[in-house]
Design an enzyme around this catalytic site. Structure first.
Site, PDB file in Angstrom:
ATOM      1  N   ILE A 167      53.237 -55.630  40.047  1.00 15.60           N
ATOM      2  CA  ILE A 167      51.928 -55.115  40.474  1.00 15.60           C
ATOM      3  C   ILE A 167      51.015 -56.276  40.846  1.00 15.60           C
ATOM      4  O   ILE A 167      50.348 -56.248  41.896  1.00 15.60           O
ATOM      5  CB  ILE A 167      51.288 -54.251  39.372  1.00 15.60           C
ATOM      6  N   ARG A 243      57.706 -51.148  27.686  1.00 17.31           N
ATOM      7  CA  ARG A 243      58.523 -50.420  26.716  1.00 17.31           C
ATOM      8  C   ARG A 243      59.990 -50.687  26.998  1.00 17.31           C
ATOM      9  O   ARG A 243      60.472 -50.464  28.110  1.00 17.31           O
ATOM     10  CB  ARG A 243      58.236 -48.919  26.800  1.00 17.31           C
ATOM     11  N   ARG A 249      57.204 -45.375  20.555  1.00 12.87           N
ATOM     12  CA  ARG A 249      55.887 -45.424  21.183  1.00 12.87           C
ATOM     13  C   ARG A 249      54.872 -46.132  20.280  1.00 12.87           C
ATOM     14  O   ARG A 249      54.008 -46.865  20.754  1.00 12.87           O
ATOM     15  CB  ARG A 249      55.404 -44.012  21.525  1.00 12.87           C
ATOM     16  N   GLN A 263      42.471 -60.226  24.474  1.00 12.47           N
ATOM     17  CA  GLN A 263      41.803 -60.320  25.770  1.00 12.47           C
ATOM     18  C   GLN A 263      40.360 -59.817  25.698  1.00 12.47           C
ATOM     19  O   GLN A 263      39.471 -60.359  26.355  1.00 12.47           O
ATOM     20  CB  GLN A 263      42.607 -59.551  26.823  1.00 12.47           C
ATOM     21  N   ASP A 310      47.122 -41.870  39.646  1.00 10.26           N
ATOM     22  CA  ASP A 310      47.397 -40.446  39.442  1.00 10.26           C
ATOM     23  C   ASP A 310      46.597 -39.603  40.440  1.00 10.26           C
ATOM     24  O   ASP A 310      47.100 -38.618  40.988  1.00 10.26           O
ATOM     25  CB  ASP A 310      47.034 -40.045  38.013  1.00 10.26           C
ATOM     26  N   HIS A 338      46.118 -41.405  30.870  1.00 16.91           N
ATOM     27  CA  HIS A 338      47.120 -41.770  31.875  1.00 16.91           C
ATOM     28  C   HIS A 338      48.491 -41.681  31.209  1.00 16.91           C
ATOM     29  O   HIS A 338      49.071 -42.662  30.763  1.00 16.91           O
ATOM     30  CB  HIS A 338      46.852 -43.184  32.393  1.00 16.91           C
TER      31      HIS A 338
END
Length: 477
Positions: A167, A243, A249, A263, A310, A338
């Site tokens: 990305i 992941r 999770r 951060q 989305d 999200h």
């Protein structure tokens, strides 16, 4: 800058007045110098009024009526104009404006251009030669303004984390080209990645240099967020722990909680207090909440999670289903997290001005549209063997551009820190329908919520509460 905002308006106003001779340019000048486009006390407006009183130019009654009628139409047209299309047309007409950026002067020119283009289209539809003559003269003047203006505008300092990732790589070149902050806004990139990625980061820097982007005023690389975030105007938090096979999770949530708490603290220590933060790394909403809670000196309003991908996916599905253009869908929004619990809502949407619920049947919405949008990311991974990259980068460009430049009253979807709107727990990062104005985000208020929507909102709300509880120890009290 060599020419300040007021002086540039005066200069442009005078040059328009002095150099443009055909009627359509006079219509544009009247509009540019009107209260709708310039402050009431602006020098160009006062100059035009004074010159008109002295009789520098006079009109017959019929011509004055054309001016009056055109101005009324123009005021409405500009108010609803798609600014992105107008900007594209502006830079196609005046390429020098992009090559020699000077924000105050170019903004004044863009206002004048919008007025001239629209007024000419309205009033001189049957006389193309006149329109062409006026535009040519205005182009000459506009180009001279840009050439004579300062190119020393301070760059927007942008930090991008995970800069060597897919990305990040797709994103950086679009930022450098002006797609995110504007075709006249210089940028300086602060690229942050892990120590092991620093050699790859050097290659990314070389490619950015080789692009010879006129707006790119420097690239710096970092492996320390405290240093990377010094005096930045925007933080694009793209990097996150992925992941992996067999990972629970809860482990993913905690691993990223550690990253985003660090951060957040670094932003609090180093960034400008006006910094705009967009979190992309998943789970984006909870990561944005964690970063915000660890940056108490920065307004919660400055922390967002990206749900624009989305949103864009949903617009694409509606376009494919109905044959409309994506720009013909309005008042659509992504609500919630999200994640697969997100709610892509058509309850208030319109397609070509008609309620979306009248255009598409409910069975398709429930069985195809909603699950397809929710699971689109997984479908892309299954198809190409990797997660979304180019579309995610494009969505982040859209997210930031709209936040900075506004949405002209249109809705978009953004994860923001909730203040309790629509019964959502305050402090969670929750995606709402948003309108951006002058760099500020406003949740669309007082929308009716039907029973089906309420059920969907509660499901995604509960998931976000569970995520918050799972990372509670990373959230300062």
């Amino acid at each position: 800058m060599l020419i300040n905002s007021v002086n540039s308006e005066f200069w442009i106003g005078w040059k328009l007045f002095d150099a443009l001779s055909d009627t359509n340019s006079w219509i544009a000048l009247c509009v540019v110098c009107s209260p709708a486009f310039c402050p009431p006390a602006s020098a160009s407006r006062l100059l035009a009024l004074r010159a008109a009183r002295k009789g520098k130019r006079t009109f017959a009654t019929s011509e004055n009526k054309v001016l009056t009628d055109t101005y009324k139409k123009l005021a409405d047209e500009i108010a609803k104009a798609d600014q992105r299309n107008l900007e594209k047309l502006f830079y196609e007409t005046f390429p020098e404006a992009a090559e020699n950026p000077s924000a105050a002067d170019v903004q004044t020119m863009k206002t004048a251009f919008t007025a001239i283009y629209t007024a000419a289209s309205e009033a001189f539809e049957k006389n193309p030669a006149s329109v062409g003559k006026g535009m040519k003269r205005f182009a000459q003047i506009a180009n001279r303004v840009v050439a004579e203006s300062s190119s020393n505008q301070a760059p927007v300092k942008v930090a991008v984390t995970g800069a060597t990732g897919n990305i990040g790589y797709a994103l950086l070149f679009r930022i450098a080209s002006g797609a995110m902050f504007g075709e006249t806004t210089p940028v300086q990139l602060h690229l942050l990645d892990l120590p092991a990625a620093q050699n790859a980061l050097k290659g990314v820097v070389m490619e950015l240099q080789d692009g010879a982007y006129p707006l790119l005023r420097g690239v710096s690389t970092f492996d320390d967020p405290v240093k990377a975030f010094v005096d930045i105007d925007a933080a694009l938090l793209v990097g996150a722990k992925p992941r992996t096979k067999g990972m629970e999770r809860g482990d993913l949530l905690m691993g990223n909680a550690e990253i985003f708490s660090v951060q957040g603290k670094a932003l609090n220590q180093s960034a400008k207090k006006s910094v705009k933060v967009a979190v992309v790394g998943n789970p984006a909403n909870t990561n944005a909440m964690i970063a915000q809670r660890n940056a108490p000196s920065i307004s919660p309003d400055n922390f967002t999670a990206m749900t624009r991908l989305d949103h864009n996916r949903a617009l694409a599905q509606l376009s494919l289903k109905t044959g409309c253009h994506v720009s013909e869908v309005s008042q659509f929004a992504i609500w919630g997290n999200h994640s697969p619990t997100m709610y892509p809502s058509l309850a208030h949407a319109t397609i070509k001005g008609r309620p979306a619920t009248e255009v598409v049947d409910n069975d398709w919405v429930v069985k195809s549209f909603i699950p397809d949008v929710q699971q689109r990311g997984a479908a892309i991974i299954n198809a190409r063997g990797a997660s979304s990259a180019a579309s995610a980068a494009s969505a982040l460009v859209d997210h930031m551009r709209d936040w900075v430049h506004g949405t002209a009253g249109e809705w978009t979807s953004v994860g923001v820190i909730s203040k309790g709107e629509y019964g959502v727990t305050a402090g969670l990062n929750f995606s709402y329908p948003i309108v951006h104005t002058e760099g500020k985000s406003q949740v669309v208020q007082n929308l009716p919520i039907d029973a089906f929507s309420a059920e969907r909102l509660e499901a995604t709300h509960k998931e976000l509460l569970a995520e918050r509880d799972a990372v509670a120890k990373m959230l300062p009290k």
